[in-house]
Design a protein around this motif. Structure first.
Motif, PDB file in Angstrom:
ATOM      1  N   SER A  67      -2.554 -10.691 -14.021  1.00 56.91           N
ATOM      2  CA  SER A  67      -2.970 -10.506 -12.634  1.00 56.91           C
ATOM      3  C   SER A  67      -3.074  -9.021 -12.335  1.00 56.91           C
ATOM      4  N   PRO A  68      -3.758  -8.639 -11.270  1.00 61.95           N
ATOM      5  CA  PRO A  68      -3.822  -7.213 -10.926  1.00 61.95           C
ATOM      6  C   PRO A  68      -2.451  -6.573 -10.780  1.00 61.95           C
ATOM      7  N   GLU A  69      -1.512  -7.243 -10.117  1.00 65.28           N
ATOM      8  CA  GLU A  69      -0.179  -6.666  -9.936  1.00 65.28           C
ATOM      9  C   GLU A  69       0.540  -6.515 -11.278  1.00 65.28           C
ATOM     10  N   ALA A  70       0.443  -7.561 -12.124  1.00 63.27           N
ATOM     11  CA  ALA A  70       1.078  -7.487 -13.440  1.00 63.27           C
ATOM     12  C   ALA A  70       0.400  -6.426 -14.308  1.00 63.27           C
ATOM     13  N   SER A  71      -0.900  -6.262 -14.121  1.00 67.82           N
ATOM     14  CA  SER A  71      -1.633  -5.238 -14.877  1.00 67.82           C
ATOM     15  C   SER A  71      -1.119  -3.844 -14.546  1.00 67.82           C
ATOM     16  N   ILE A  72      -0.931  -3.578 -13.261  1.00 67.51           N
ATOM     17  CA  ILE A  72      -0.404  -2.267 -12.859  1.00 67.51           C
ATOM     18  C   ILE A  72       1.015  -2.083 -13.380  1.00 67.51           C
ATOM     19  N   PRO A 132     -10.521   6.051  -3.898  1.00 61.16           N
ATOM     20  CA  PRO A 132     -10.658   4.811  -4.667  1.00 61.16           C
ATOM     21  C   PRO A 132     -11.874   4.040  -4.164  1.00 61.16           C
ATOM     22  N   THR A 133     -12.571   3.382  -5.062  1.00 64.16           N
ATOM     23  CA  THR A 133     -13.676   2.537  -4.626  1.00 64.16           C
ATOM     24  C   THR A 133     -13.125   1.332  -3.865  1.00 64.16           C
ATOM     25  N   PRO A 134     -13.946   0.679  -3.044  1.00 66.15           N
ATOM     26  CA  PRO A 134     -13.472  -0.539  -2.379  1.00 66.15           C
ATOM     27  C   PRO A 134     -12.914  -1.558  -3.370  1.00 66.15           C
ATOM     28  N   ASP A 135     -13.515  -1.630  -4.557  1.00 61.96           N
ATOM     29  CA  ASP A 135     -13.057  -2.557  -5.586  1.00 61.96           C
ATOM     30  C   ASP A 135     -11.659  -2.174  -6.089  1.00 61.96           C
ATOM     31  N   GLU A 136     -11.431  -0.892  -6.340  1.00 62.96           N
ATOM     32  CA  GLU A 136     -10.104  -0.450  -6.787  1.00 62.96           C
ATOM     33  C   GLU A 136      -9.050  -0.745  -5.725  1.00 62.96           C
ATOM     34  N   TRP A 137      -9.414  -0.520  -4.491  1.00 66.63           N
ATOM     35  CA  TRP A 137      -8.477  -0.742  -3.383  1.00 66.63           C
ATOM     36  C   TRP A 137      -8.165  -2.225  -3.234  1.00 66.63           C
ATOM     37  N   ASP A 138      -9.236  -3.054  -3.221  1.00 65.63           N
ATOM     38  CA  ASP A 138      -9.063  -4.483  -2.947  1.00 65.63           C
ATOM     39  C   ASP A 138      -8.377  -5.221  -4.091  1.00 65.63           C
ATOM     40  N   VAL A 139      -8.747  -4.896  -5.332  1.00 63.54           N
ATOM     41  CA  VAL A 139      -8.220  -5.636  -6.479  1.00 63.54           C
ATOM     42  C   VAL A 139      -6.900  -5.059  -6.973  1.00 63.54           C
ATOM     43  N   TRP A 140      -6.871  -3.738  -7.194  1.00 61.77           N
ATOM     44  CA  TRP A 140      -5.706  -3.119  -7.813  1.00 61.77           C
ATOM     45  C   TRP A 140      -4.691  -2.562  -6.815  1.00 61.77           C
ATOM     46  N   GLY A 141      -5.106  -2.423  -5.574  1.00 64.53           N
ATOM     47  CA  GLY A 141      -4.221  -1.810  -4.593  1.00 64.53           C
ATOM     48  C   GLY A 141      -4.083  -0.309  -4.782  1.00 64.53           C
ATOM     49  N   ILE A 142      -5.082   0.323  -5.405  1.00 59.73           N
ATOM     50  CA  ILE A 142      -5.037   1.761  -5.659  1.00 59.73           C
ATOM     51  C   ILE A 142      -5.313   2.522  -4.365  1.00 59.73           C
ATOM     52  N   LYS A 143      -4.488   3.510  -4.098  1.00 63.99           N
ATOM     53  CA  LYS A 143      -4.640   4.339  -2.905  1.00 63.99           C
ATOM     54  C   LYS A 143      -4.999   5.768  -3.315  1.00 63.99           C
ATOM     55  N   GLY A 144      -5.628   6.483  -2.403  1.00 66.19           N
ATOM     56  CA  GLY A 144      -6.097   7.819  -2.699  1.00 66.19           C
ATOM     57  C   GLY A 144      -4.998   8.858  -2.705  1.00 66.19           C
ATOM     58  N   GLY A 145      -5.191   9.900  -3.513  1.00 65.00           N
ATOM     59  CA  GLY A 145      -4.270  11.024  -3.528  1.00 65.00           C
ATOM     60  C   GLY A 145      -4.411  11.874  -2.281  1.00 65.00           C
ATOM     61  N   ASP A 146      -3.632  12.934  -2.222  1.00 63.22           N
ATOM     62  CA  ASP A 146      -3.534  13.711  -0.989  1.00 63.22           C
ATOM     63  C   ASP A 146      -3.974  15.163  -1.110  1.00 63.22           C
ATOM     64  N   SER A 147      -4.394  15.606  -2.298  1.00 65.66           N
ATOM     65  CA  SER A 147      -4.773  17.013  -2.423  1.00 65.66           C
ATOM     66  C   SER A 147      -5.771  17.200  -3.549  1.00 65.66           C
ATOM     67  N   LEU A 148      -6.517  18.278  -3.456  1.00 59.31           N
ATOM     68  CA  LEU A 148      -7.481  18.659  -4.482  1.00 59.31           C
ATOM     69  C   LEU A 148      -7.287  20.143  -4.767  1.00 59.31           C
ATOM     70  N   GLU A 149      -6.701  20.434  -5.902  1.00 51.76           N
ATOM     71  CA  GLU A 149      -6.395  21.819  -6.247  1.00 51.76           C
ATOM     72  C   GLU A 149      -6.926  22.132  -7.646  1.00 51.76           C
ATOM     73  N   PRO A 150      -7.276  23.392  -7.913  1.00 53.52           N
ATOM     74  CA  PRO A 150      -7.653  23.772  -9.271  1.00 53.52           C
ATOM     75  C   PRO A 150      -6.466  23.607 -10.210  1.00 53.52           C
TER      76      PRO A 150
END
Length: 297
Positions: A67-72, A132-150
């Motif tokens: 399952s998605p949860e078990a996969s993570i 995260p794409t809508p698919d990543e969010w909906d299926v895997w529950g992936i959330k976006g990070g908070d910063s973009l640094e070199p």
């Protein structure tokens, strides 16, 4: 706008277009990674980049599709080993490794899609996917990070934009404002339309920000992995479209949907020339009196 003075004048980059394969064990996957890295190191590459979500292949060995949860859960169990293996490999082969991306739970319990960068001095850095794409969010529950640094390297600062992130021009401009001239884009798209969204946006970023972009994608099909049936890619090393660069802005590209390693040399002094003497000078000609990109962090 100047590039960081820390850049080497010449940088050799390699991009892996990796085929999805049934993978019995972690060692089987990492042996494939090692073969690509050894090939790039023999050719004196400074960097090698792997595709987004390439570690999903580790799920194919399960007796039944997880399952998605078990996969993570399963992927998170491998995170420490992935960091250790890549850190050791980068130091052993004297090459900086942009380690594709890996879906994992952080120590705070948040599921993120993370790219690690293993430096050849034995240290490691990371960049989370911001969008995260809508698919990543909906299926895997992936959330976006908070910063973009070199990320600082021995060749100069580099940026990482994971797949969908490349489709947001604000990120490219943020990296340009941070004196970044080389951006890596690991990606995973299931159809030609998705691949072309990434490709067209990366081309646009090279023009807008007068930078180099290296894309690395997954290809092929795989069974027994939730939400990863197939992938389409034509990985590439992209440049601005101006005098001294390839007219089409493509320095190298892999065959469509075939596992391959591509390598090219980047002349960072050419970016400086393009920014100051180019036929178009997008960064210098911005109308900051009318618009700007502001970040809250």
């Amino acid at each position: 706008m100047k590039l960081s003075p820390d850049y080497k004048s010449k940088i050799r980059v390699a991009s892996v277009q990796m085929a999805l394969m049934q993978t019995p064990s972690f060692r089987d996957l990492f042996d494939r990674v090692r073969a690509f890295a050894e090939d790039a190191a023999r050719q004196d590459a400074d960097f090698i980049c792997l595709p987004e979500h390439f570690t999903l292949q580790l799920l194919s060995a399960a007796e039944q599709k997880l399952s998605p949860e078990a996969s993570i859960d399963k992927l998170t169990q491998t995170t420490a080993q992935i960091v250790a293996e890549f850190t050791g490999l980068a130091k052993e082969l004297n090459i900086n490794i942009v380690c594709g991306s890996h879906a994992t739970r952080t120590d705070a319990g948040k599921t993120e899609n993370i790219t690690f960068l293993a430096r050849r001095d034995g240290t490691i850095a990371s960049q989370s996917k911001l969008h995260p794409t809508p698919d990543e969010w909906d299926v895997w529950g992936i959330k976006g990070g908070d910063s973009l640094e070199p990320i600082e390297t021995d060749c100069g600062p580099v940026g990482i934009q994971i797949c969908y992130d490349s489709e947001f021009p604000e990120l490219g401009r943020r990296h340009a404002d941070q004196e970044v001239g080389l951006v890596f884009v690991p990606y995973c798209t299931e159809a030609r339309s998705g691949h072309l969204r990434v490709r067209y946006c990366c081309h646009a970023r090279t023009v807008e920000n007068q930078c180099y972009i290296v894309t690395s994608g997954l290809v092929g099909t795989i069974e027994n992995v939730e939400n990863c049936d197939e992938a389409y890619a034509q990985s590439a090393i992209l440049t601005p479209s101006d005098a001294g660069f390839p007219p089409d802005g493509i320095l190298a590209q892999a065959p469509i949907n075939e596992e391959n390693l591509i390598i090219a040399d980047l002349d960072m002094t050419m970016l400086e020339k393009a920014r100051t003497l180019g036929s178009v000078r997008n960064l210098a000609n911005r109308r900051n009196d009318l618009y700007d990109v502001k970040w809250s962090v």
